[in-house]
Write a protein that holds these residues in place. Structure first.
Motif, PDB file in Angstrom:
ATOM      1  N   PHE A 290       0.803  -1.220   0.000  1.00  0.00           N
ATOM      2  CA  PHE A 290       0.000   0.000   0.000  1.00  0.00           C
ATOM      3  C   PHE A 290       0.837   1.273   0.000  1.00  0.00           C
ATOM      4  O   PHE A 290       0.337   2.347  -0.322  1.00  0.00           O
ATOM      5  CB  PHE A 290      -0.946  -0.004   1.206  1.00  0.00           C
ATOM      6  N   LYS A 291       2.112   1.165   0.413  1.00  0.00           N
ATOM      7  CA  LYS A 291       3.062   2.282   0.403  1.00  0.00           C
ATOM      8  C   LYS A 291       2.553   3.485   1.219  1.00  0.00           C
ATOM      9  O   LYS A 291       2.688   4.643   0.835  1.00  0.00           O
ATOM     10  CB  LYS A 291       3.392   2.695  -1.029  1.00  0.00           C
ATOM     11  N   THR A 292       1.961   3.165   2.355  1.00  0.00           N
ATOM     12  CA  THR A 292       1.505   4.179   3.298  1.00  0.00           C
ATOM     13  C   THR A 292       1.382   3.526   4.664  1.00  0.00           C
ATOM     14  O   THR A 292       1.209   2.311   4.756  1.00  0.00           O
ATOM     15  CB  THR A 292       0.148   4.780   2.865  1.00  0.00           C
ATOM     16  N   ASP A 293       1.474   4.354   5.722  1.00  0.00           N
ATOM     17  CA  ASP A 293       1.367   3.813   7.079  1.00  0.00           C
ATOM     18  C   ASP A 293      -0.076   3.540   7.488  1.00  0.00           C
ATOM     19  O   ASP A 293      -0.319   2.827   8.461  1.00  0.00           O
ATOM     20  CB  ASP A 293       1.995   4.784   8.083  1.00  0.00           C
ATOM     21  N   ALA A 294      -1.036   4.117   6.771  1.00  0.00           N
ATOM     22  CA  ALA A 294      -2.455   3.908   7.062  1.00  0.00           C
ATOM     23  C   ALA A 294      -3.138   3.351   5.815  1.00  0.00           C
ATOM     24  O   ALA A 294      -3.004   3.912   4.724  1.00  0.00           O
ATOM     25  CB  ALA A 294      -3.107   5.218   7.493  1.00  0.00           C
ATOM     26  N   PHE A 295      -3.834   2.254   5.961  1.00  0.00           N
ATOM     27  CA  PHE A 295      -4.443   1.609   4.797  1.00  0.00           C
ATOM     28  C   PHE A 295      -5.665   0.804   5.203  1.00  0.00           C
ATOM     29  O   PHE A 295      -5.852   0.452   6.374  1.00  0.00           O
ATOM     30  CB  PHE A 295      -3.419   0.692   4.099  1.00  0.00           C
ATOM     31  N   ASN A 296      -6.501   0.532   4.217  1.00  0.00           N
ATOM     32  CA  ASN A 296      -7.658  -0.327   4.401  1.00  0.00           C
ATOM     33  C   ASN A 296      -7.238  -1.750   4.063  1.00  0.00           C
ATOM     34  O   ASN A 296      -6.803  -2.016   2.953  1.00  0.00           O
ATOM     35  CB  ASN A 296      -8.822   0.120   3.513  1.00  0.00           C
ATOM     36  N   LEU A 297      -7.338  -2.634   5.021  1.00  0.00           N
ATOM     37  CA  LEU A 297      -6.821  -3.995   4.886  1.00  0.00           C
ATOM     38  C   LEU A 297      -7.867  -4.911   4.257  1.00  0.00           C
ATOM     39  O   LEU A 297      -8.914  -5.163   4.852  1.00  0.00           O
ATOM     40  CB  LEU A 297      -6.417  -4.528   6.265  1.00  0.00           C
ATOM     41  N   PRO A 298      -7.605  -5.427   3.044  1.00  0.00           N
ATOM     42  CA  PRO A 298      -8.580  -6.299   2.393  1.00  0.00           C
ATOM     43  C   PRO A 298      -8.525  -7.740   2.892  1.00  0.00           C
ATOM     44  O   PRO A 298      -9.344  -8.564   2.503  1.00  0.00           O
ATOM     45  CB  PRO A 298      -8.165  -6.214   0.915  1.00  0.00           C
ATOM     46  N   LEU A 299      -7.554  -8.045   3.750  1.00  0.00           N
ATOM     47  CA  LEU A 299      -7.382  -9.405   4.254  1.00  0.00           C
ATOM     48  C   LEU A 299      -8.189  -9.598   5.536  1.00  0.00           C
ATOM     49  O   LEU A 299      -8.203  -8.730   6.410  1.00  0.00           O
ATOM     50  CB  LEU A 299      -5.909  -9.698   4.548  1.00  0.00           C
ATOM     51  N   SER A 300      -8.854 -10.742   5.648  1.00  0.00           N
ATOM     52  CA  SER A 300      -9.564 -11.086   6.873  1.00  0.00           C
ATOM     53  C   SER A 300      -8.560 -11.575   7.912  1.00  0.00           C
ATOM     54  O   SER A 300      -7.382 -11.801   7.618  1.00  0.00           O
ATOM     55  CB  SER A 300     -10.592 -12.184   6.588  1.00  0.00           C
ATOM     56  N   ARG A 301      -9.025 -11.760   9.142  1.00  0.00           N
ATOM     57  CA  ARG A 301      -8.158 -12.296  10.180  1.00  0.00           C
ATOM     58  C   ARG A 301      -7.711 -13.711   9.825  1.00  0.00           C
ATOM     59  O   ARG A 301      -6.585 -14.111  10.124  1.00  0.00           O
ATOM     60  CB  ARG A 301      -8.872 -12.279  11.539  1.00  0.00           C
ATOM     61  N   SER A 302      -8.577 -14.475   9.172  1.00  0.00           N
ATOM     62  CA  SER A 302      -8.184 -15.826   8.751  1.00  0.00           C
ATOM     63  C   SER A 302      -7.140 -15.769   7.643  1.00  0.00           C
ATOM     64  O   SER A 302      -6.242 -16.620   7.574  1.00  0.00           O
ATOM     65  CB  SER A 302      -9.402 -16.636   8.302  1.00  0.00           C
ATOM     66  N   ASP A 303      -7.229 -14.756   6.763  1.00  0.00           N
ATOM     67  CA  ASP A 303      -6.196 -14.558   5.735  1.00  0.00           C
ATOM     68  C   ASP A 303      -4.849 -14.255   6.392  1.00  0.00           C
ATOM     69  O   ASP A 303      -3.810 -14.793   5.989  1.00  0.00           O
ATOM     70  CB  ASP A 303      -6.566 -13.406   4.796  1.00  0.00           C
ATOM     71  N   LEU A 304      -4.876 -13.384   7.402  1.00  0.00           N
ATOM     72  CA  LEU A 304      -3.643 -13.056   8.121  1.00  0.00           C
ATOM     73  C   LEU A 304      -3.083 -14.282   8.834  1.00  0.00           C
ATOM     74  O   LEU A 304      -1.868 -14.457   8.924  1.00  0.00           O
ATOM     75  CB  LEU A 304      -3.903 -11.936   9.131  1.00  0.00           C
TER      76      LEU A 304
END
Length: 230
Positions: A170-184
């Motif tokens: 994302f090249k930024t310190d703040a972003f909207n995460l498209p990954l779920s907790r299960s993805d992580l």
């Protein structure tokens, strides 16, 4: 010595595309023979073991590349736009995809005939050199994935992924995460419960802030230290 096996959820974004090394006629040939497809979130882009008739260029979106297994899959990397999927298929003696890929978000890809792709490698040395560089970079990134899995504790692995998402995707310190907790959990080799616990630890320590899908890294220096120490 700098630890090269950190932040390894993906390869670095390339500053120039390998297709820039093609001649005008070669680019025209690629354009005339490619197929453009769109995939919805969660759809398979390629299937491990399926016949590989093409190389995939991710034009837009975000994909995960993974080895299928039981009981769990192993995510090799997150693939951002501008990257190729399926390069291991180009070696002689293999005609199948060696891994699967699916869309994390709605994505657009270009399918390039694999025989045409090989022809470009054989006829254009600069293009071939770029492909070698990409393959080498992917090899180092894969080494990093296994290093993290085998040598780092949960907090180190999570710091790796958060830094990777911030700096390489994302090249930024703040972003909207498209990954779920299960993805992580898949990405870090942890349980979903462990992911939730470690994220809460980071939040309590004021290293990150998150609300729903919105994530912000507050203390990069400490996250880097956690990543390095594992």
């Amino acid at each position: 010595m700098k630890n090269i096996y950190s932040n390894s959820c993906t390869v670095f974004s390339r500053r120039e595309c390998c297709f820039d090394k093609l001649t005008k006629d070669e680019k025209k040939l690629i354009d005339e023979n490619k197929i453009v497809l769109t995939y919805k979130k969660g759809e398979n882009i390629c299937k491990q073991g399926a016949f590989a008739s093409h190389i995939v260029f991710l034009k837009d979106g975000l994909a995960k590349v993974y080895l299928e297994g039981k009981p769990k899959n192993l995510i090799l990397k997150i693939t951002p736009p501008g990257n190729l999927i399926g390069l291991p298929c180009i070696h002689d003696g293999n005609n199948t995809f060696l891994y699967s890929a699916s869309a994390y978000i709605d994505s657009e890809v270009e399918l390039i005939n694999i025989e045409l792709f090989k022809k470009m490698i054989l006829s254009n040395a600069e293009f071939a050199f770029q492909i070698i560089n990409i393959l080498n970079e992917n090899t180092v990134q894969t080494y990093g994935r296994f290093y993290c899995f085998t040598n780092k504790q949960m907090h180190g692995r999570m710091a790796d992924v958060l830094l990777c998402l911030s700096q390489r995707i994302f090249k930024t310190d703040a972003f909207n995460l498209p990954l779920s907790r299960s993805d992580l959990a898949e990405l870090t080799g942890m349980s979903t419960e462990s992911v939730i616990r470690v994220m809460k630890d980071f939040k309590d320590d004021k290293l990150i802030e998150f609300e729903g899908k919105d994530v912000e890294l507050l203390d990069i220096e400490k996250l880097v230290k956690i990543s390095q120490l594992g």
